[in-house]
Design an enzyme around this catalytic site. Structure first.
Site, PDB file in Angstrom:
ATOM      1  N   ARG A 151       3.485  -0.224  -5.154  1.00 43.63           N
ATOM      2  CA  ARG A 151       3.587  -0.473  -3.368  1.00 43.63           C
ATOM      3  C   ARG A 151       2.051  -1.483  -3.876  1.00 43.63           C
ATOM      4  O   ARG A 151       2.153  -2.240  -2.530  1.00 43.63           O
ATOM      5  CB  ARG A 151       3.539   0.674  -2.643  1.00 43.63           C
ATOM      6  CG  ARG A 151       4.154   1.450  -2.798  1.00 43.63           C
ATOM      7  CD  ARG A 151       4.386   2.280  -1.743  1.00 43.63           C
ATOM      8  NE  ARG A 151       4.522   2.041  -0.228  1.00 43.63           N
ATOM      9  CZ  ARG A 151       5.410   1.274   0.493  1.00 43.63           C
ATOM     10  NH1 ARG A 151       6.945   1.478  -0.551  1.00 43.63           N
ATOM     11  NH2 ARG A 151       5.399   0.575   1.571  1.00 43.63           N
ATOM     12  N   TRP A 204      -2.743  -2.388  -1.646  1.00 44.08           N
ATOM     13  CA  TRP A 204      -2.679  -4.384  -1.798  1.00 44.08           C
ATOM     14  C   TRP A 204      -3.026  -4.870  -0.979  1.00 44.08           C
ATOM     15  O   TRP A 204      -3.169  -4.471   0.426  1.00 44.08           O
ATOM     16  CB  TRP A 204      -0.718  -4.222  -1.893  1.00 44.08           C
ATOM     17  CG  TRP A 204      -0.039  -6.069  -1.870  1.00 44.08           C
ATOM     18  CD1 TRP A 204      -0.584  -5.973  -3.344  1.00 44.08           C
ATOM     19  CD2 TRP A 204      -0.073  -6.761  -0.890  1.00 44.08           C
ATOM     20  NE1 TRP A 204       0.037  -7.652  -3.434  1.00 44.08           N
ATOM     21  CE2 TRP A 204       0.099  -7.608  -1.938  1.00 44.08           C
ATOM     22  CE3 TRP A 204      -0.261  -7.408   0.533  1.00 44.08           C
ATOM     23  CZ2 TRP A 204       0.822  -9.203  -1.414  1.00 44.08           C
ATOM     24  CZ3 TRP A 204       0.568  -7.804   0.708  1.00 44.08           C
ATOM     25  CH2 TRP A 204       0.529  -9.597   0.223  1.00 44.08           C
ATOM     26  N   LYS A 256      11.993 -14.843 -11.850  1.00 40.69           N
ATOM     27  CA  LYS A 256      11.729 -13.462 -13.305  1.00 40.69           C
ATOM     28  C   LYS A 256      10.449 -14.051 -13.910  1.00 40.69           C
ATOM     29  O   LYS A 256       9.821 -13.555 -14.246  1.00 40.69           O
ATOM     30  CB  LYS A 256      13.457 -13.170 -13.844  1.00 40.69           C
ATOM     31  CG  LYS A 256      13.879 -12.320 -13.143  1.00 40.69           C
ATOM     32  CD  LYS A 256      13.532 -10.681 -13.034  1.00 40.69           C
ATOM     33  CE  LYS A 256      13.060 -10.877 -11.622  1.00 40.69           C
ATOM     34  NZ  LYS A 256      13.549 -10.897 -10.254  1.00 40.69           N
ATOM     35  N   HIS A 297      18.246 -36.554  -9.746  1.00 33.82           N
ATOM     36  CA  HIS A 297      17.808 -36.535  -8.478  1.00 33.82           C
ATOM     37  C   HIS A 297      15.981 -36.906  -8.515  1.00 33.82           C
ATOM     38  O   HIS A 297      15.653 -36.670  -7.649  1.00 33.82           O
ATOM     39  CB  HIS A 297      18.293 -36.834  -7.365  1.00 33.82           C
ATOM     40  CG  HIS A 297      19.454 -35.790  -7.151  1.00 33.82           C
ATOM     41  ND1 HIS A 297      20.241 -37.894  -6.832  1.00 33.82           N
ATOM     42  CD2 HIS A 297      21.099 -35.702  -7.638  1.00 33.82           C
ATOM     43  CE1 HIS A 297      22.282 -37.582  -6.671  1.00 33.82           C
ATOM     44  NE2 HIS A 297      22.144 -36.640  -6.905  1.00 33.82           N
ATOM     45  N   LYS A 344       5.388  -4.089  -4.869  1.00 33.35           N
ATOM     46  CA  LYS A 344       6.792  -4.036  -5.356  1.00 33.35           C
ATOM     47  C   LYS A 344       7.935  -4.253  -3.679  1.00 33.35           C
ATOM     48  O   LYS A 344       8.320  -4.852  -3.481  1.00 33.35           O
ATOM     49  CB  LYS A 344       7.381  -2.774  -5.223  1.00 33.35           C
ATOM     50  CG  LYS A 344       8.461  -2.583  -5.533  1.00 33.35           C
ATOM     51  CD  LYS A 344       9.250  -2.773  -6.576  1.00 33.35           C
ATOM     52  CE  LYS A 344      10.928  -2.907  -7.175  1.00 33.35           C
ATOM     53  NZ  LYS A 344      11.360  -4.167  -7.561  1.00 33.35           N
ATOM     54  N   ASN A 388      -1.366   1.682   5.645  1.00 40.60           N
ATOM     55  CA  ASN A 388      -0.153   0.679   5.133  1.00 40.60           C
ATOM     56  C   ASN A 388       0.047   0.968   6.231  1.00 40.60           C
ATOM     57  O   ASN A 388       0.929   1.006   7.219  1.00 40.60           O
ATOM     58  CB  ASN A 388       0.526   1.708   4.561  1.00 40.60           C
ATOM     59  CG  ASN A 388       1.964   0.681   4.177  1.00 40.60           C
ATOM     60  OD1 ASN A 388       1.092  -0.629   3.971  1.00 40.60           O
ATOM     61  ND2 ASN A 388       3.067   1.093   4.085  1.00 40.60           N
ATOM     62  N   GLY A 389      -0.542  -1.368   6.318  1.00 41.33           N
ATOM     63  CA  GLY A 389      -0.265  -2.076   7.467  1.00 41.33           C
ATOM     64  C   GLY A 389      -1.035  -2.885   8.006  1.00 41.33           C
ATOM     65  O   GLY A 389      -1.677  -3.157   6.975  1.00 41.33           O
ATOM     66  N   GLU A 425      17.189 -16.900  -9.624  1.00 41.72           N
ATOM     67  CA  GLU A 425      16.553 -15.761 -10.267  1.00 41.72           C
ATOM     68  C   GLU A 425      16.142 -15.297 -11.922  1.00 41.72           C
ATOM     69  O   GLU A 425      15.083 -15.273 -11.913  1.00 41.72           O
ATOM     70  CB  GLU A 425      17.982 -14.732 -10.360  1.00 41.72           C
ATOM     71  CG  GLU A 425      17.153 -13.331 -10.484  1.00 41.72           C
ATOM     72  CD  GLU A 425      16.528 -12.897  -9.926  1.00 41.72           C
ATOM     73  OE1 GLU A 425      15.842 -12.661  -8.489  1.00 41.72           O
ATOM     74  OE2 GLU A 425      15.328 -11.592 -10.368  1.00 41.72           O
ATOM     75  N   CYS A 440       0.680  -1.062   0.223  1.00 43.26           N
ATOM     76  CA  CYS A 440      -0.011  -0.134   0.130  1.00 43.26           C
ATOM     77  C   CYS A 440       0.650   0.610   0.213  1.00 43.26           C
ATOM     78  O   CYS A 440       1.660   0.879   0.084  1.00 43.26           O
ATOM     79  CB  CYS A 440      -0.451   0.508   1.401  1.00 43.26           C
ATOM     80  SG  CYS A 440      -2.227  -1.029   1.054  1.00 43.26           S
ATOM     81  N   GLU A 491       6.843 -14.524 -12.001  1.00 40.02           N
ATOM     82  CA  GLU A 491       6.175 -13.652 -11.654  1.00 40.02           C
ATOM     83  C   GLU A 491       5.591 -12.382 -12.572  1.00 40.02           C
ATOM     84  O   GLU A 491       4.871 -12.056 -12.106  1.00 40.02           O
ATOM     85  CB  GLU A 491       6.556 -12.804 -10.225  1.00 40.02           C
ATOM     86  CG  GLU A 491       8.219 -12.176 -10.717  1.00 40.02           C
ATOM     87  CD  GLU A 491       9.221 -10.911 -10.226  1.00 40.02           C
ATOM     88  OE1 GLU A 491       8.193 -10.965  -8.183  1.00 40.02           O
ATOM     89  OE2 GLU A 491      10.304 -11.134 -10.171  1.00 40.02           O
TER      90      GLU A 491
HETATM   91  O1  M6R Z   1      13.414  -4.898  -1.224  1.00 39.03           O
HETATM   92  P1  M6R Z   1      13.844  -6.421  -1.157  1.00 39.03           P
HETATM   93  O2  M6R Z   1      15.082  -6.310  -1.720  1.00 39.03           O
HETATM   94  O3  M6R Z   1      13.625  -6.693   0.454  1.00 39.03           O
HETATM   95  O4  M6R Z   1      11.819  -7.428  -1.716  1.00 39.03           O
HETATM   96  C1  M6R Z   1      12.895  -8.752  -1.424  1.00 39.03           C
HETATM   97  C2  M6R Z   1      11.460  -9.607  -2.500  1.00 39.03           C
HETATM   98  O5  M6R Z   1      10.623  -8.944  -2.267  1.00 39.03           O
HETATM   99  C3  M6R Z   1      11.954  -9.023  -3.884  1.00 39.03           C
HETATM  100  O6  M6R Z   1      12.979  -9.493  -4.232  1.00 39.03           O
HETATM  101  C4  M6R Z   1      10.651  -9.574  -4.334  1.00 39.03           C
HETATM  102  O7  M6R Z   1      11.134 -11.240  -4.868  1.00 39.03           O
HETATM  103  C5  M6R Z   1      10.821  -9.147  -6.324  1.00 39.03           C
HETATM  104  N1  M6R Z   1       9.213  -9.321  -7.064  1.00 39.03           N
HETATM  105  C6  M6R Z   1      11.090  -9.785  -6.945  1.00 39.03           C
HETATM  106  O8  M6R Z   1      11.382  -9.906  -8.427  1.00 39.03           O
END
Ligand code: M6R
Length: 614
Positions: free
Chosen positions: A27, A75, A491, A510, A609, A101-102, A487, A2, A494
């Site tokens: 956010r 969010w 990507k 395995h 984010k 927010n929270g 990674e 949020c 997501e």
């Molecule tokens: O802001 P941060 O690096 O602490 O965030 C951690 C994860 O939430 C963040 O890397 C998330 O996995 C991304 N969406 C990946 O692209």
């Protein structure tokens, strides 16, 4: 998650709030809303399900006048994404509006008590309970807005960044925070408020980052007042924040993610600027210089992070162990915080976070601090909660990352970890001069090699449509390339919603090998490193089962190229720097597959984010 924005001053609040919401949309984007106090003394709330653009269309043609207002992009945590659950929430009489927010953890108990007093709720959010409670206190105790907010927050358990406006006090915003970020921008005769500095930088450089349990009173014609929940006043700490506004725009790219992928050569140069001096064969990190003894005496290092930052941590472990011979453990922050970690004053904890606001990472930092560990932060957002909670640290300096899928922050984190490992190795004398020089020289060439890699954009875009059919992907790598495989898979999943798994290449036999058939695309990082021959055997195994191989190979490769269905050729580099090179084509591959599938790459479903909730 949020985002919150607020404005109080002489301008029309609406355009400031709308622009601010757009900046904070990363956010969360389940719903958007705004509350304005208009010149006739009326408090109006406008809110819609979905994105900020939806709110903009919804209010089009309506009277949006008013120079005091608050706004929110959501969010969803408690209550589905819908208009009723969108913020701002009004108090029962309609006198107050509040954005939050929270998470109010004890909202159910508070709600039951208020319901027993006859209050009927309109939403299923935890936030509405708070605004009801504030008005209840105002009426019962005959108090002003500030006191009612302080009293209400004293009974709240959980995390909050809030802003409240009151029809009866049209020249005031009361804001407060605990465990969720909130920044006040101070202008000439005006105040701004936001979850981070990005909506504020075009109006003012003067920022006050609220601390936990601080309440800010923004009042027309008065200085900013900061008090705690018991009304003890403190002097606001004003910081000058510089931010390049062009970094917040797409700069001609169709998506922030693509822009941020293309930003990487410059970002990595910025990240290294002043820190590596190839001519003098020197690496300098001020945090290491200032805390040398503490860092060198450590029994071991523990790196905590989430998501992409956790993948960077896995690379950091290899770098620090190889260069410095210091044992390193890597933990998910969310697990670490509840694991009764065996950690103490002999340990150094490195917390990695792009946003610097990830709730689990912040809680893990606090936990490690309570147990006496020395905490080193690696963050992007300057002045963020994690950056402030750590004992020392190094910013990655890659500029604001807006796309939800992290790209330039990952390579920035890996760069800082490389610099950290190099600096420590110098101090510990664990690396010979020749190798040290070789790595520094190569590191300084990385931005140029990244530029070269970005010329592959079109050929990777051409590859993407071939794979939109896939429901699953496997990514394989070994050594430094294993976290890159993880990674790459993250990507893809997501932003394209294709299920993808990353594995160490040798683990395939395995279990995961059972998944391979002619339908299965397997991305293999098969660069020329110490494990090349082994990865070659893994490729043979996939080939024997008709898997579709997309291989990342080093210039001049012939063996893998002969076996793979598709090849992406990378410039040669040192094994320890390979993640900085190999991650870029994987970012591009994920991006183009998601675009081909018509997905919203900058704002993928269900994600935000900055994950400021558990
Ligand atoms: O802001 P941060 O690096 O602490 O965030 C951690 C994860 O939430 C963040 O890397 C998330 O996995 C991304 N969406 C990946 O692209």
């Amino acid at each position: 998650m949020c985002g919150i924005v607020g404005y109080l001053g002489e301008r029309e609040a609406y355009p400031v709030l709308l622009k601010g919401l757009k900046r904070l949309e990363y956010r969360g984007y389940d719903s958007a809303g705004m509350a304005l106090l208009n010149p006739r003394g009326e408090l109006s709330i406008y809110k819609t399900k979905g994105k900020v653009a939806g709110l903009e269309s919804f209010v089009n043609g309506q009277d949006m006048s008013g120079s005091n207002g608050i706004a929110h992009t959501r969010w969803a945590t408690h209550g589905e994404p819908c208009t009723e659950n969108a913020h701002p929430h009004a108090s029962p009489s309609g006198r107050l509006a509040l954005v939050h927010n929270g998470i109010i953890e004890n909202y159910a108990t508070l709600k039951n008590k208020l319901q027993a007093k006859g209050y009927a709720f309109r939403s299923s959010t935890d936030t509405e309970v708070l605004v009801y409670l504030i008005e209840y206190i105002q009426q019962k105790e005959h108090t002003d807005l500030l006191t009612a907010v302080q009293l209400a927050l004293r009974v709240v358990v959980g995390a909050y960044a809030i802003a409240v406006i009151d029809r009866e006090h049209p020249d005031m915003i009361v804001a407060a925070r605990k465990s969720s970020p909130l920044v006040v921008g101070i202008g000439e005769e005006e105040f701004f408020l936001a979850s981070d500095a990005t909506p504020l930088v075009e109006y003012t450089k003067k920022m006050v980052y609220l601390k936990d349990e601080e309440v800010a009173v923004l009042q027309r014609g008065k200085e900013l007042r900061i008090v705690d929940l018991h009304n003890i006043q403190t002097t606001p700490e004003i910081q000058e924040v510089e931010m390049d506004l062009t970094q917040l725009e797409k700069g001609g790219f169709p998506h922030f993610m693509l822009k941020e992928i293309f930003d990487q050569p410059d970002c990595i140069s910025d990240c290294m600027r002043g820190r590596i001096q190839p001519a003098e064969m020197r690496v300098f990190l001020s945090a290491v210089e200032e805390h040398k003894e503490r860092l060198l005496q450590a029994r071991r290092y523990v790196i905590i992070a989430c998501g992409t930052s956790w993948h960077a941590a896995l690379i950091g472990k290899q770098l620090i162990e190889h260069f410095c011979r210091i044992p390193v453990e890597v933990a998910y922050a969310s697990e670490f915080r509840y694991a009764e970690p065996v950690i103490g004053a002999e340990d150094v904890v490195i917390a990695i976070s792009q946003s610097g606001e990830t709730a689990d990472t912040l809680a893990a930092v606090e936990q490690a601090k309570r147990q006496g560990a020395f905490i080193y932060g690696i963050c992007n957002n300057v002045g963020s909660s994690i950056a402030r909670a750590t004992h020392t640290g190094s910013y990655i300096h890659v500029g604001p990352e807006v796309g939800v899928a992290s790209t330039k922050a990952f390579t920035g984190q890996v760069t800082v970890l490389t610099l950290l490992a190099l600096t420590l190795s110098r101090e510990k004398k664990t690396m010979d001069d020749q190798l040290f020089e070789k790595i520094i020289r190569e590191l300084s060439l990385i931005p140029g090699k990244m530029k070269q890699l970005l010329t592959l954009n079109e050929s990777i875009a051409a590859l993407a449509p071939i794979f939109t059919y896939a429901r699953n992907f496997i990514y394989l790598g070994r050594g430094y390339s294993y976290p890159v495989a993880l990674e790459g898979a993250l990507k893809l999943k997501e932003i394209s919603y294709i299920h993808a798994e990353g594995y160490p290449a040798a683990e395939m036999k395995h279990g995961p090998i059972a998944l391979i058939d002619a339908e299965m695309p397997v991305v293999v990082i098969a660069v020329r490193d110490g494990l090349y021959e082994k990865v070659l055997s893994n490729i043979q195994e996939i080939k024997a089962r008709q898997g579709k191989i997309i291989a990342l190979v080093t210039e001049g490769d012939t063996e893998v190229t002969r076996l793979a269905d598709y090849c992406i050729t990378l410039p040669p580099t040192l094994e320890c720097l390979e993640p900085l090179i190999a991650s870029i084509p994987l970012q591009l591959l994920a991006y183009h597959i998601a675009v081909c599938k018509g997905k919203n790459v900058d704002q993928p479903r269900n994600l935000a984010k900055s994950v400021t909730v558990e």
